[in-house]
Design an enzyme around this catalytic site. Structure first.
Site, mmCIF file in Angstrom:
data_model
loop_
_atom_site.group_PDB
_atom_site.id
_atom_site.type_symbol
_atom_site.label_atom_id
_atom_site.label_comp_id
_atom_site.label_asym_id
_atom_site.label_seq_id
_atom_site.Cartn_x
_atom_site.Cartn_y
_atom_site.Cartn_z
ATOM 1 N N GLN A 32 -53.651 -9.759 -36.096
ATOM 2 C CA GLN A 32 -52.631 -8.779 -36.482
ATOM 3 C C GLN A 32 -52.436 -8.785 -37.996
ATOM 4 O OE1 GLN A 32 -50.627 -6.686 -34.268
ATOM 5 N NE2 GLN A 32 -50.363 -5.730 -36.252
ATOM 6 N N ARG A 79 -55.912 -2.453 -36.437
ATOM 7 C CA ARG A 79 -56.379 -3.564 -35.596
ATOM 8 C C ARG A 79 -57.877 -3.395 -35.325
ATOM 9 N NH1 ARG A 79 -52.843 -6.414 -32.408
ATOM 10 N NH2 ARG A 79 -54.688 -7.697 -32.028
ATOM 11 N N ASP A 83 -40.370 -7.918 -35.938
ATOM 12 C CA ASP A 83 -41.076 -8.061 -34.657
ATOM 13 C C ASP A 83 -40.005 -8.292 -33.599
ATOM 14 O OD1 ASP A 83 -43.044 -8.495 -32.712
ATOM 15 O OD2 ASP A 83 -43.308 -10.606 -33.227
ATOM 16 N N HIS A 132 -50.721 -15.162 -34.924
ATOM 17 C CA HIS A 132 -51.334 -13.884 -34.519
ATOM 18 C C HIS A 132 -52.208 -13.404 -35.702
ATOM 19 C CE1 HIS A 132 -52.117 -10.361 -32.352
ATOM 20 N NE2 HIS A 132 -50.930 -9.808 -32.264
ATOM 21 N N CYS A 160 -45.649 -4.969 -35.625
ATOM 22 C CA CYS A 160 -46.923 -5.104 -34.907
ATOM 23 C C CYS A 160 -46.914 -4.358 -33.578
ATOM 24 C CB CYS A 160 -47.276 -6.575 -34.707
ATOM 25 S SG CYS A 160 -46.166 -7.452 -33.577
HETATM 26 N N1 NVA Z 1 -44.299 -11.954 -31.221
HETATM 27 C C1 NVA Z 1 -44.765 -11.041 -30.193
HETATM 28 C C2 NVA Z 1 -45.968 -10.300 -30.659
HETATM 29 C C3 NVA Z 1 -46.499 -9.303 -29.663
HETATM 30 C C4 NVA Z 1 -47.751 -8.639 -30.141
HETATM 31 C C5 NVA Z 1 -45.052 -11.825 -28.914
HETATM 32 O O1 NVA Z 1 -45.632 -12.910 -29.002
HETATM 33 O O2 NVA Z 1 -44.706 -11.344 -27.833
HETATM 34 N N1 CP Z 2 -49.559 -6.049 -31.595
HETATM 35 C C1 CP Z 2 -50.161 -6.467 -30.480
HETATM 36 O O1 CP Z 2 -50.832 -7.504 -30.452
HETATM 37 O O2 CP Z 2 -50.008 -5.633 -29.403
HETATM 38 P P1 CP Z 2 -50.455 -5.902 -27.913
HETATM 39 O O3 CP Z 2 -49.571 -6.975 -27.353
HETATM 40 O O4 CP Z 2 -50.259 -4.584 -27.215
HETATM 41 O O5 CP Z 2 -51.899 -6.331 -27.902
#
Ligand code: NVA
Ligand code: CP
Length: 307
Positions: free
Chosen positions: A131, A292, A224, A128, A264
């Site tokens: 982020q 972001r 997270d 990610h 995040c």
């Molecule tokens: N690790 C989480 C981040 C969400 C922004 C996911 O992949 O769902």
């Molecule tokens: N942190 C993040 O990526 O949030 P969303 O899933 O809401 O985009």
């Protein structure tokens, strides 16, 4: 040659500093850069749900003078009906850049290999990186120079966030600790890549299976969700396994007195973090979420300049 941003280590330490400096400059003067004036269009594709990524890219592209085209995979030919490479060839004739939130990293790589416009990973199962640009900007705002700081990521070490923390923070010269149950450790190849980066940057990477040991003396504590998108069927098993990795007051008490807390979002209060920590005085989650916008705008400006 077109530059893409598919993983945190697609940019060098110098390039990462450059993008973060640009983000700070553009945050102070929000409409100063208009590379998408026209307006040019940026395709923003979602295979998974999103609030922050959707809004921050849509607003950021508009701030840069362009227009976002938000595409849901469910209503497009992607997702089994057409290959990423054919999609890439179609899109490059019309858009200035492609932003894609997806599952496998391989699709992003195929998209990037087959297009002349920048491709940005806005979350995959493995990384990610957008982020992390926002998180680094936030840490810099609260703590100053990144190099030499100790950051502890607590939770699923093999998740997109665990991997991106390992790569992006070692790139910044930070000491990274990943605190996770043994069965949720980061991929060995990612740890190896982070270690190689750390050798050059002066940072370090350590994987630990004790929360107390991992947060001891940290400048930054991050967690997270225990159940990333796509892992919903494993929820009960994950909740049972991650129980001793909840970030609460006791864990924050072992970090430095002036440590900050990041997440995040979206968050599951009462699971990976207690309400008193995420909603408490050390939490900087709202700055992180706003950043972001600024970090991704800087990234887009930088990629368009290097296209
Ligand atoms: N690790 C989480 C981040 C969400 C922004 C996911 O992949 O769902
Ligand atoms: N942190 C993040 O990526 O949030 P969303 O899933 O809401 O985009």
């Amino acid at each position: 040659m077109t530059r893409h941003f598919l993983r945190d280590d697609d940019i060098s330490p110098e390039e990462q500093s450059e993008i973060l400096a640009l983000a700070a400059e553009m945050k102070a003067d929000r409409f100063s850069r208009r590379p998408l004036e026209g307006p040019q269009t940026v395709a923003v594709i979602f295979d998974k749900s999103s609030t922050r990524t959707r809004v921050s890219f849509a607003v950021g592209i508009a701030d840069l003078g362009g227009q976002p085209l938000i595409i849901s995979t469910a209503n497009s030919q992607l997702g089994g009906k057409e290959t990423p490479s054919d999609t890439a060839r179609v899109l490059e004739r019309m858009v200035a850049a492609i932003v894609w939130r997806t599952y496998g990293q391989a699709g992003l790589e195929e998209m990037a290999k087959n297009t002349t416009v920048p491709v940005i990973n806005s979350l995959s199962d493995d990384f990610h990186p957008c982020q992390l640009l926002a998180d680094l900007l936030t840490i810099q705002e609260h703590k100053g120079d990144l190099a030499g700081l100790t950051v502890t990521f607590v939770g699923d070490g093999g998740s997109n966030m665990g991997h991106s923390y390992a790569l992006a923070c070692t790139t910044a010269g930070m000491h990274v600790r990943i605190a996770c149950p043994p069965s949720f450790s980061p991929q060995p190849s990612v740890v190896g890549d982070a270690r190689a980066i750390a050798e050059q940057s002066g940072g370090s990477i350590t994987v630990l299976h004790s929360l107390d040991e991992a947060v001891e003396g940290s400048d930054v504590v991050v967690t997270d969700t225990w159940v990333s998108m796509g892992k919903e069927a494993e929820k009960a098993e994950r909740v049972a396994t991650f129980g001793s990795f909840q970030v609460g007051a006791e864990a924050m008490g072992k970090a430095r007195g002036d440590a900050i807390f990041l997440h995040c979002l979206p968050a599951d209060r009462g699971f990976e973090v207690t309400p008193e920590v995420i909603d408490g005085p050390q939490s900087v989650i709202w700055d992180e979420s706003e950043n972001r916008l600024h970090a991704q705008k800087a990234l887009m400006v930088w990629l368009l300049e290097h296209a």
